[in-house]
Design a protein around this motif. Structure first.
Motif, PDB file in Angstrom:
ATOM      1  N   VAL A 134       0.863  -1.185   0.000  1.00 35.99           N
ATOM      2  CA  VAL A 134       0.000   0.000   0.000  1.00 35.99           C
ATOM      3  C   VAL A 134       0.894   1.229   0.000  1.00 35.99           C
ATOM      4  N   VAL A 135       0.695   2.117  -0.981  1.00 38.42           N
ATOM      5  CA  VAL A 135       1.530   3.309  -1.124  1.00 38.42           C
ATOM      6  C   VAL A 135       0.629   4.542  -1.246  1.00 38.42           C
ATOM      7  N   TYR A 136       1.206   5.707  -0.969  1.00 33.71           N
ATOM      8  CA  TYR A 136       0.436   6.945  -1.129  1.00 33.71           C
ATOM      9  C   TYR A 136       1.269   7.972  -1.893  1.00 33.71           C
ATOM     10  N   PHE A 137       0.558   8.943  -2.455  1.00 35.99           N
ATOM     11  CA  PHE A 137       1.164   9.968  -3.302  1.00 35.99           C
ATOM     12  C   PHE A 137       0.867  11.353  -2.729  1.00 35.99           C
ATOM     13  N   GLU A 138       1.400  12.359  -3.347  1.00 31.65           N
ATOM     14  CA  GLU A 138       1.290  13.711  -2.791  1.00 31.65           C
ATOM     15  C   GLU A 138      -0.067  14.338  -3.052  1.00 31.65           C
ATOM     16  N   GLU A 139      -0.601  14.211  -4.271  1.00 34.19           N
ATOM     17  CA  GLU A 139      -1.812  14.933  -4.646  1.00 34.19           C
ATOM     18  C   GLU A 139      -2.976  13.979  -4.889  1.00 34.19           C
ATOM     19  N   PHE A 140      -4.175  14.441  -4.505  1.00 35.35           N
ATOM     20  CA  PHE A 140      -5.397  13.731  -4.858  1.00 35.35           C
ATOM     21  C   PHE A 140      -5.662  13.892  -6.350  1.00 35.35           C
ATOM     22  N   VAL A 141      -6.036  12.790  -6.995  1.00 31.25           N
ATOM     23  CA  VAL A 141      -6.366  12.838  -8.417  1.00 31.25           C
ATOM     24  C   VAL A 141      -7.529  11.890  -8.693  1.00 31.25           C
ATOM     25  N   VAL A 142      -8.188  12.124  -9.825  1.00 28.34           N
ATOM     26  CA  VAL A 142      -9.091  11.125 -10.396  1.00 28.34           C
ATOM     27  C   VAL A 142      -8.224  10.227 -11.269  1.00 28.34           C
ATOM     28  N   PRO A 143      -8.013   8.969 -10.882  1.00 30.14           N
ATOM     29  CA  PRO A 143      -7.005   8.135 -11.568  1.00 30.14           C
ATOM     30  C   PRO A 143      -7.409   7.795 -13.001  1.00 30.14           C
ATOM     31  N   THR A 144      -6.475   7.989 -13.891  1.00 28.37           N
ATOM     32  CA  THR A 144      -6.662   7.592 -15.293  1.00 28.37           C
ATOM     33  C   THR A 144      -5.640   6.548 -15.720  1.00 28.37           C
ATOM     34  N   LEU A 165     -11.917   9.166  -0.995  1.00 27.50           N
ATOM     35  CA  LEU A 165     -12.294  10.058   0.095  1.00 27.50           C
ATOM     36  C   LEU A 165     -13.495   9.534   0.870  1.00 27.50           C
ATOM     37  N   THR A 166     -14.266   8.653   0.249  1.00 28.40           N
ATOM     38  CA  THR A 166     -15.402   8.043   0.934  1.00 28.40           C
ATOM     39  C   THR A 166     -14.974   6.927   1.877  1.00 28.40           C
ATOM     40  N   LYS A 167     -13.681   6.719   2.006  1.00 28.88           N
ATOM     41  CA  LYS A 167     -13.106   5.693   2.879  1.00 28.88           C
ATOM     42  C   LYS A 167     -13.520   4.290   2.450  1.00 28.88           C
ATOM     43  N   LYS A 168     -13.569   4.086   1.140  1.00 32.73           N
ATOM     44  CA  LYS A 168     -13.868   2.778   0.575  1.00 32.73           C
ATOM     45  C   LYS A 168     -12.822   2.457  -0.480  1.00 32.73           C
ATOM     46  N   TRP A 169     -12.552   1.150  -0.603  1.00 34.50           N
ATOM     47  CA  TRP A 169     -11.612   0.680  -1.611  1.00 34.50           C
ATOM     48  C   TRP A 169     -12.371   0.315  -2.881  1.00 34.50           C
ATOM     49  N   THR A 170     -11.793   0.654  -4.013  1.00 34.05           N
ATOM     50  CA  THR A 170     -12.352   0.323  -5.318  1.00 34.05           C
ATOM     51  C   THR A 170     -11.285  -0.375  -6.148  1.00 34.05           C
ATOM     52  N   CYS A 171     -11.662  -1.483  -6.785  1.00 33.95           N
ATOM     53  CA  CYS A 171     -10.726  -2.216  -7.631  1.00 33.95           C
ATOM     54  C   CYS A 171     -10.669  -1.543  -8.998  1.00 33.95           C
ATOM     55  N   LEU A 172      -9.512  -1.003  -9.340  1.00 36.65           N
ATOM     56  CA  LEU A 172      -9.335  -0.323 -10.622  1.00 36.65           C
ATOM     57  C   LEU A 172      -8.985  -1.293 -11.744  1.00 36.65           C
ATOM     58  N   TRP A 173      -8.356  -2.398 -11.402  1.00 32.05           N
ATOM     59  CA  TRP A 173      -7.981  -3.389 -12.420  1.00 32.05           C
ATOM     60  C   TRP A 173      -7.847  -4.752 -11.770  1.00 32.05           C
ATOM     61  N   LYS A 195     -10.457   0.693 -14.814  1.00 30.75           N
ATOM     62  CA  LYS A 195     -11.889   0.946 -14.906  1.00 30.75           C
ATOM     63  C   LYS A 195     -12.139   2.450 -14.783  1.00 30.75           C
ATOM     64  N   LYS A 196     -13.095   2.942 -15.550  1.00 28.55           N
ATOM     65  CA  LYS A 196     -13.411   4.365 -15.484  1.00 28.55           C
ATOM     66  C   LYS A 196     -14.047   4.687 -14.143  1.00 28.55           C
ATOM     67  N   THR A 197     -13.606   5.768 -13.545  1.00 28.10           N
ATOM     68  CA  THR A 197     -14.109   6.160 -12.237  1.00 28.10           C
ATOM     69  C   THR A 197     -14.000   7.665 -12.071  1.00 28.10           C
ATOM     70  N   THR A 198     -14.823   8.208 -11.215  1.00 29.79           N
ATOM     71  CA  THR A 198     -14.710   9.620 -10.834  1.00 29.79           C
ATOM     72  C   THR A 198     -14.239   9.747  -9.392  1.00 29.79           C
ATOM     73  N   MET A 199     -13.851   8.620  -8.804  1.00 28.12           N
ATOM     74  CA  MET A 199     -13.375   8.613  -7.434  1.00 28.12           C
ATOM     75  C   MET A 199     -12.060   9.370  -7.319  1.00 28.12           C
ATOM     76  N   VAL A 200     -11.904  10.104  -6.235  1.00 26.71           N
ATOM     77  CA  VAL A 200     -10.692  10.882  -5.977  1.00 26.71           C
ATOM     78  C   VAL A 200      -9.819  10.109  -4.990  1.00 26.71           C
ATOM     79  N   THR A 201      -8.529   9.984  -5.302  1.00 30.09           N
ATOM     80  CA  THR A 201      -7.659   9.181  -4.447  1.00 30.09           C
ATOM     81  C   THR A 201      -6.223   9.672  -4.517  1.00 30.09           C
ATOM     82  N   LYS A 202      -5.452   9.297  -3.521  1.00 23.93           N
ATOM     83  CA  LYS A 202      -3.996   9.431  -3.587  1.00 23.93           C
ATOM     84  C   LYS A 202      -3.321   8.216  -2.928  1.00 23.93           C
TER      85      LYS A 202
END
Length: 673
Positions: A134-144, A165-173, A195-202
C-alpha cells in the motif's frame, strides 16, 4: 457463487453509503447483515468536467503497508521503501538491491512441509492475492492510469486498488488468466487499463500472485496518473449532499404497489412441499447436538442416496394428490445446510436476504466454524465483526490477516469479539493486522488458551509490540509464526518451554535483539517434535546453534538463509544432515561458511531432499552440483543463482532436463544487507 447486482465484480465496493438508519429499514432477514455484504444497486457516477483540474504524473511519496519483503526493515536493500520516488534502475533488467522484491516465488512454499491450508478456501478468487503493498502519493487525483516499473521477473501484479475520500476501496484493475503471460525476461513498464471512475484518491494498493513466477519479482517504482481536483474535501461534501438529496426524493415519492413478500412455504397452508410431507409422514426428526457436523457428514456420505431411493415419491404424489413442483426449500434442512457450506462468505450473507428460510439456514453456526476475512480485507470492519460474533457460536478457526488498515477494525471491537468467541479457537491468524496493540495481544493470551496455531506475522512495529508476556499462557501450540515481528527473547524461550508439542516455528526476520543460539538450545531441549523451522535472516546463529538444531531428529524443513555468518560451520551441517534424515527442504542462501566438504555431505546424506537452496554461495563447482543431482533422487528444486564459479549455463540446463530438476541460475547477486 456470488449473487452480485448489476454485474458488479466480486470485491467491488459501491460508491453509495448506507447509514445505520437505512439498515434498520431492511427486511428482518437481513437486519444483522453488514452493509458491504448486501445486494445493492449501483448508480452510475456523474462526472462534472468543471471539477477536473490539470493532468499530473506522480511517484510514490511513502509506503503505508506491505505483507512481505526480501530485505529487513533496518536496511535499505530489497525493501518496500525502495518504491519511494522515481525509478532507480528501470529500464535495466536484473536483481538490484535498490528495488522491492518479495519473499516467495512459484508454488515451492506451498509444496513444502511448512505449508498451511487456507481457512475457508471458497472465499478465494481464481487468482488469489499472495502479497501486497500500500503506497500513497502527494496529490489527490481522479485516476486515469497506473504504471508499475518491473525490473526482475515481471508478471506478478494481479490487482490494483484505490482508496477514496469516501473511505472505501475500489478495484481499478483485476487480472484475467490472459494477463499473466510468462516468461518475460525483460524489464517492463506495466500500464493495465483501469476501470473508469470519478473517485478521488492518492492511495493505491497493488496485489501480487507469485505462483507462476520462475523466480523472485522486483518492483522499482509506481506512478499514478490522473487529473487533480480542486478542494477534494469540498467535492466530497458536495457529492454526499447530492446523495442525501436523492435518498430524500426516494422516501418522499409515492410508493410503488407492494410486491408479494417472499414466502417460505410453497403451499398456502404452510404445509411444505412433497418432500417435506414425506419426511413428516416418516417422522424424520434428526437431532443436532455437539456432534451434529460429524453425523451430518456421515448421513450425506453413507445414507442420503439410500434414503432418497427407499422413499422416492410416487407418480401420484403424496396422499393421492396431483404432483406439484418441488422447490429448493423442500429439501431437508441438513441437505440445504450442506449445500450452503460450499458458498463463499459474501454469497452466504446474500443468500440470507432471499427469504426467512434461507436466512435461518445461512446463519446456522455450523457454517461459521471457520471464518476468513483475509480475501475481504477491503470490507472488514467493526460492524462485520459484531455480526459474525452473533453467528459464529461454534467458531474454531479465524483468519483476520490484512484487515484493519485505516482503522476500519478497532482494537476494542476485536477484543470484544475474542471475549465472546475466542475460548474455543484452535487456529488464529493475524498477519499484517494494523489494529493490533499490546492490549489485543494480552487478550489473545488470556482468552484463547486452546490455540494450536497462532500467526502474528508482520505485526506493527510502531510502537513495537515487545511485551507478549500473556502469550506465555498458551500451552497447546503446534504452530507459531512470529515472522518479522519484534518480541523479547525471554518471552520466546518461555513459550518454547511451555509448548512441548510445537511442530512448526517461523522466526524469520526476528531482529538483532534475539539470541538464536539460545533459541536453538531451547528447541533442542523442549521441542524435540519440531518438523519445520524458518530462521531466514534471523541474526545471529553460530556453529554452536547449528549443532543444537541437530538434536531435532524429526526435522523435515530448515531455512537458514542469511543467518549463518561465520567463516566456518565446523561439523554443524554434517551433524544436522546425519541426525535429521527426514529433511525435505534445506535453504542455505548466502551462507558463506559452506565448504566443499559440506557440499559432499549434502550429496551423501540428502537422499530425501526435495528443495535445496545454495544461492550466493562462493566456491561451488560443477562437480559438486553433479554429485548432488545424482545422489539426491527426490530433488525437485535447486537454486544456484549468483554462484560465481557456475558459469556454464548450458551444462546446467542440460542437467536440469536430464535429472528433471528445476535449477535456478543467473548472474551474481550483490550480497548486501
Amino acid at each position: 457463487m456470488s449473487l452480485m447486482a448489476n454485474g458488479s465484480e466480486p470485491g467491488e465496493s459501491s460508491d453509495t453509503d448506507s447509514s445505520p438508519a437505512e439498515a434498520e429499514a431492511e427486511p428482518e432477514a437481513e437486519a444483522d447483515d453488514p452493509v458491504e455484504f448486501r445486494i445493492k444497486s449501483k448508480e452510475p457516477a456523474q462526472s462534472d468536467p468543471s471539477e477536473q483540474g490539470y493532468y499530473v504524473e506522480q511517484y510514490v511519496l511513502g509506503v503505508l503497508d506491505y505483507s512481505s519483503q526480501y530485505g529487513i526493515d533496518y536496511s535499505i536493500s530489497y525493501t518496500a521503501a525502495n518504491l519511494i520516488g522515481r525509478p532507480a534502475k528501470y529500464p535495466e533488467y536484473g536483481d538490484y538491491p535498490e528495488t522491492f522484491p518479495m519473499r516467495t516465488y512459484g508454488d515451492w512454499w506451498q509444496r513444502a512441509p511448512s505449508a498451511t491450508r487456507e481457512i475457508q478456501p471458497q472465499n478465494l478468487s481464481k487468482l488469489p492475492t499472495q502479497d501486497y503493498v500500500v503506497v500513497y502519493f502527494e496529490e489527490f487525483v481522479v485516476p486515469t492510469g497506473v504504471a508499475i516499473f518491473e525490473t526482475f521477473n515481471p508478471g506478478a501484479v494481479v490487482r490494483i486498488w484505490s482508496y477514496g475520500l469516501t473511505k472505501k476501496w475500489t478495484c481499478l484493475w483485476d487480472a484475467a488468466d490472459g494477463d499473466l503471460e510468462r516468461p518475460v525476461f525483460n524489464s517492463r513498464c506495466f500500464r493495465p487499463p483501469l476501470k473508469k471512475t470519478t473517485m478521488v484518491t492518492k492511495t493505491l494498493r497493488v496485489d501480487f500472485n507469485h505462483s507462476q513466477l520462475n523466480y523472485y519479482t522486483a518492483i522499482d517504482a509506481i506512478m499514478l496518473c490522473g487529473r487533480t481536483v480542486d478542494q477534494p474535501r469540498t467535492l466530497l461534501a458536495k457529492r454526499r449532499s447530492e446523495h442525501l438529496h436523492r435518498q430524500l426524493l426516494v422516501h418522499l415519492s409515492p410508493p410503488p404497489e407492494a410486491a408479494n413478500p417472499p414466502v417460505d412455504h410453497p403451499n398456502p397452508d404452510g404445509s411444505g412441499g412433497p418432500i417435506s410431507c414425506k419426511l413428516r409422514t416418516l417422522k424424520f426428526q434428526p437431532k443436532c447436538d455437539q456432534d451434529g457436523a460429524t453425523k451430518l457428514q456421515e448421513f450425506i456420505t453413507n445414507d442420503l442416496s439410500q434414503f432418497l431411493k427407499e422413499n422416492s415419491l410416487e407418480d401420484g404424489g403424496v396422499g393421492g394428490e396431483a404432483p406439484s413442483s418441488v422447490s429448493l426449500t423442500d429439501l431437508p434442512f441438513e441437505i440445504l445446510l450442506r449445500i450452503l457450506s460450499y458458498l463463499d462468505l459474501k454469497s452466504l450473507f446474500r443468500v440470507g436476504q432471499v427469504s426467512r428460510t434461507f436466512y435461518d439456514i445461512s446463519t446456522h453456526p455450523l457454517l461459521y466454524a471457520e471464518i476468513s476475512l483475509k480475501p475481504y480485507w477491503h470490507l472488514a470492519n467493526s460492524e462485520l465483526l459484531c455480526t459474525l460474533a452473533r453467528r459464529a457460536t461454534m467458531l474454531r478457526k479465524l483468519d483476520l490477516s490484512w484487515c484493519g488498515v485505516f482503522n476500519t477494525v478497532s482494537p476494542t471491537e476485536f477484543k470484544k469479539f475474542l471475549t465472546q468467541r475466542g475460548d474455543n479457537l484452535t487456529h488464529l491468524r493475524l498477519h499484517s493486522c494494523r489494529f493490533l496493540n499490546g492490549s489485543c495481544i494480552e487478550n489473545v493470551g488470556i482468552v484463547c488458551d486452546n490455540l494450536i496455531e497462532l500467526s502474528l506475522r508482520n505485526c506493527p512495529t510502531d510502537p513495537p509490540l515487545l511485551n507478549f508476556s500473556c502469550l506465555a499462557n498458551l500451552k497447546n501450540l503446534e504452530r507459531l509464526d512470529l515472522c518479522q515481528t519484534a518480541f523479547e527473547t525471554e518471552l520466546l524461550l518461555s513459550m518454547l518451554e511451555g509448548n512441548r508439542k510445537l511442530k512448526h516455528l517461523n522466526l524469520a526476520f526476528c531482529g538483532v535483539s534475539v539470541s538464536m543460539d539460545n533459541v536453538a538450545d531451547h528447541l533442542a531441549t523442549y521441542n524435540t517434535q519440531l518438523i519445520t523451522l524458518d530462521l531466514w535472516k534471523a541474526h545471529f546463529l553460530s556453529a554452536r546453534g547449528l549443532q543444537s538444531l541437530a538434536s531435532l531428529h524429526q526435522l523435515e524443513e530448515v531455512d537458514l538463509g542469511w543467518c549463518l555468518r561465520e567463516a566456518s560451520l565446523g561439523d554443524g551441517l554434517l551433524q544436522l544432515l546425519s541426525n535429521c534424515p527426514k529433511l525435505k527442504k534445506l535453504f542455505l542462501s548466502a551462507v558463506r561458511g559452506i565448504t566443499e566438504r559440506d557440499l559432499i555431505h549434502i550429496s551423501q546424506l540428502g537422499a530425501n531432499l526435495e528443495q535445496l537452496d545454495l544461492m550466493g554461495i562462493p566456491n561451488i563447482t560443477h562437480e559438486r552440483i553433479y554429485d548432488i543431482l545424482v545422489r539426491c533422487p527426490k530433488l525437485e528444486l535447486l537454486d544456484v543463482n549468483f554462484c560465481d564459479n557456475l558459469m556454464d549455463y548450458a551444462l546446467l540446463a542440460k542437467w536440469s532436463r536430464r535429472f528433471n530438476v528445476d535449477i535456478k541460475m543467473s548472474h551474481r547477486r550483490e550480497l548486501i544487507e
